[in-house]
Enzyme design. Structure first.
Site, PDB file in Angstrom:
ATOM      1  N   ASP A 230      -2.042  50.554 -20.536  1.00 39.89           N
ATOM      2  CA  ASP A 230      -3.157  51.411 -21.842  1.00 39.89           C
ATOM      3  C   ASP A 230      -3.890  51.023 -21.568  1.00 39.89           C
ATOM      4  O   ASP A 230      -4.069  50.650 -23.348  1.00 39.89           O
ATOM      5  CB  ASP A 230      -2.390  52.038 -22.319  1.00 39.89           C
ATOM      6  CG  ASP A 230      -0.867  51.514 -23.316  1.00 39.89           C
ATOM      7  OD1 ASP A 230      -0.855  51.731 -24.707  1.00 39.89           O
ATOM      8  OD2 ASP A 230      -0.905  50.204 -22.487  1.00 39.89           O
TER       9      ASP A 230
ATOM     10  N   ASP B 104      -4.046  44.231 -23.091  1.00 38.76           N
ATOM     11  CA  ASP B 104      -3.869  44.837 -21.565  1.00 38.76           C
ATOM     12  C   ASP B 104      -4.657  44.509 -21.087  1.00 38.76           C
ATOM     13  O   ASP B 104      -4.744  43.554 -20.227  1.00 38.76           O
ATOM     14  CB  ASP B 104      -4.115  45.990 -21.851  1.00 38.76           C
ATOM     15  CG  ASP B 104      -3.010  46.881 -22.303  1.00 38.76           C
ATOM     16  OD1 ASP B 104      -3.254  47.175 -23.549  1.00 38.76           O
ATOM     17  OD2 ASP B 104      -1.619  47.549 -21.807  1.00 38.76           O
TER      18      ASP B 104
ATOM     19  N   HIS C 113       0.743  40.581 -27.555  1.00 40.58           N
ATOM     20  CA  HIS C 113       1.951  41.617 -27.035  1.00 40.58           C
ATOM     21  C   HIS C 113       1.676  41.879 -25.233  1.00 40.58           C
ATOM     22  O   HIS C 113       2.415  41.081 -24.918  1.00 40.58           O
ATOM     23  CB  HIS C 113       1.975  42.454 -27.092  1.00 40.58           C
ATOM     24  CG  HIS C 113       1.769  42.641 -28.897  1.00 40.58           C
ATOM     25  ND1 HIS C 113       2.447  42.710 -29.315  1.00 40.58           N
ATOM     26  CD2 HIS C 113       1.117  43.188 -30.180  1.00 40.58           C
ATOM     27  CE1 HIS C 113       2.700  42.444 -31.304  1.00 40.58           C
ATOM     28  NE2 HIS C 113       0.991  43.320 -31.145  1.00 40.58           N
ATOM     29  N   ASP C 114       1.117  42.009 -24.763  1.00 41.74           N
ATOM     30  CA  ASP C 114       1.005  42.299 -23.486  1.00 41.74           C
ATOM     31  C   ASP C 114       1.095  40.986 -22.439  1.00 41.74           C
ATOM     32  O   ASP C 114       1.443  40.727 -21.535  1.00 41.74           O
ATOM     33  CB  ASP C 114      -0.345  43.221 -23.191  1.00 41.74           C
ATOM     34  CG  ASP C 114       0.072  44.474 -23.698  1.00 41.74           C
ATOM     35  OD1 ASP C 114      -0.871  45.252 -23.665  1.00 41.74           O
ATOM     36  OD2 ASP C 114       1.106  44.981 -24.258  1.00 41.74           O
TER      37      ASP C 114
ATOM     38  N   VAL D  67       2.936  47.647 -19.899  1.00 42.85           N
ATOM     39  CA  VAL D  67       2.224  46.913 -20.796  1.00 42.85           C
ATOM     40  C   VAL D  67       2.361  48.540 -21.355  1.00 42.85           C
ATOM     41  O   VAL D  67       0.826  47.959 -23.093  1.00 42.85           O
ATOM     42  CB  VAL D  67       1.805  46.474 -20.587  1.00 42.85           C
ATOM     43  CG1 VAL D  67       1.946  44.844 -20.303  1.00 42.85           C
ATOM     44  CG2 VAL D  67       0.185  46.442 -19.901  1.00 42.85           C
TER      45      VAL D  67
HETATM   46  O1  RIB Z   1       2.993  46.717 -29.186  1.00 44.63           O
HETATM   47  C1  RIB Z   1       2.083  47.270 -28.819  1.00 44.63           C
HETATM   48  C2  RIB Z   1       1.802  47.702 -27.576  1.00 44.63           C
HETATM   49  O2  RIB Z   1       0.644  48.873 -28.167  1.00 44.63           O
HETATM   50  C3  RIB Z   1       1.205  46.938 -26.789  1.00 44.63           C
HETATM   51  O3  RIB Z   1       1.087  47.243 -25.442  1.00 44.63           O
HETATM   52  C4  RIB Z   1      -0.669  47.551 -27.521  1.00 44.63           C
HETATM   53  O4  RIB Z   1      -1.210  47.375 -26.184  1.00 44.63           O
HETATM   54  C5  RIB Z   1      -0.196  48.988 -27.172  1.00 44.63           C
HETATM   55  O5  RIB Z   1      -0.300  49.214 -26.334  1.00 44.63           O
HETATM   56 CA    CA Z   2      -0.600  47.541 -24.288  1.00 43.60          CA
END
Ligand code: RIB
Ligand code: CA
Length: 306
Positions: free
Chosen positions: A9, A14, A238-239, A123
């Site tokens: 997304d 990402d 995160h991703d 992701v």
């Molecule tokens: O919580 C983090 C996630 O939420 C990541 O994938 C960020 O891109 C959002 O989508």
């Molecule tokens: Ca994401």
């Protein structure tokens, strides 16, 4: 070579994950990308995904995925990633267009004609993956594995209970965790340990000049400010943890758990509920990361981009 379908997304983290995968093209082959709603509406995430894919030289097809969650109302994206969903970056006019056709049907056809070969990486909200699993009974078993960013064995980030990707479509997440597929989950327990510090930011500034370095610094200028404003901290990767896992799984510590998702609770809607450590369980949750190894991989991957 890890062959993946990448479902995202596209917001800022990402975009970094896509770039890392592109920089590791001798180790990770992106068979195709599906853009989903999530951080912002689908028209934003599809445009952002196409722009980033072109900027990092990816030629794989990019498909439109889900516009809405399976059951709940779409979560308002808010301004964390900005109005465009990837604020801070201005891309040149784009040559490539989305691949026409339904991304979910393409993913089912691709996986079923290559059983055991393809890893599905998600992701963003797991809506597209859940639709593949429900539409084709053999899909989950035909996957090599599933690698996810999402969930938390502790506190959430979208609410005190729920991490965003799960909160955005809890019913989809329950379908995925219960699918019987082998799953590696990069939840907040580990992704919040991989933080882009000012020292790393300086190392990026000192990278050799490239088109991607400028794009990265532009997007980080916005993303660091947004994280400091919303969370009072520097951004977590995160991703990108999903791509790092695929390229160098040994940098992560994992624990196997049964996982289910709260889909009825009011305050707990979207919480990932994990059982005790269970070596027979299908979900391996990340609990720790050798961050030296992560950043070594990060700089090696993005250093390959023009
Ligand atoms: O919580 C983090 C996630 O939420 C990541 O994938 C960020 O891109 C959002 O989508
Ligand atoms: Ca994401």
């Amino acid at each position: 070579m890890e062959k993946i379908i990448f479902d995202c997304d596209t917001g800022h983290d990402d975009a970094i994950a896509i770039a890392m995968a592109a920089g590791l093209k001798d180790e990770i082959e992106i068979v195709g990308i599906i853009a989903s709603m999530g951080n912002s509406p689908l028209e934003n995430t599809l445009r952002n995904t196409l722009n980033v894919a072109e900027a990092v030289g990816l030629e794989c097809p990019v498909f439109r995925g889900s516009e809405n969650p399976l059951v709940r109302q779409r979560v308002a994206a808010g301004d964390f990633h900005g109005e465009s969903g990837l604020d801070g970056v201005s891309f040149p006019p784009r040559k490539r267009q989305e691949c026409m056709g339904n991304g979910i049907l393409w993913a089912i056809d691709t996986v079923m004609s290559h059983p055991g070969e393809i890893t599905f990486v998600s992701v963003g909200p797991y809506t597209d993956l859940a639709l593949c699993i429900k539409a084709e009974p053999g899909f989950a078993k035909a996957l090599k594995k599933i690698v996810l960013m999402g969930g938390s064995m502790g506190r959430g980030n979208a609410t005190p209970s729920a991490e965003f990707n799960i909160f955005a479509d809890p019913e989809a997440a329950e379908i995925v965790y219960s699918s019987g597929a082998e799953i590696v989950a990069m939840g907040l327990d580990v992704t919040t340990k991989v933080t882009l510090t000012e020292e790393i930011h300086d190392r990026i500034r000192n990278m050799k000049d490239s088109g991607y370095k400028k794009l990265l610094l532009d997007q980080l200028a916005f993303y660091i400010r947004s994280n400091l404003t919303h969370n009072g901290s520097m951004p977590n990767m995160h991703d990108p943890c999903t791509i790092a896992y695929l390229a160098d799984p040994g940098m992560f510590t994992l624990e196997r758990h049964q996982v289910h998702v709260e889909t009825k609770g009011e305050l707990t809607y979207g919480r990932t509920v994990t059982g005790p450590v269970d070596e027979t369980a299908p979900v391996s949750f990340g609990t720790d990361c050798d961050t030296e190894r992560f950043w070594r991989l990060f700089f090696r991957s993005v250093g390959n981009l023009k």
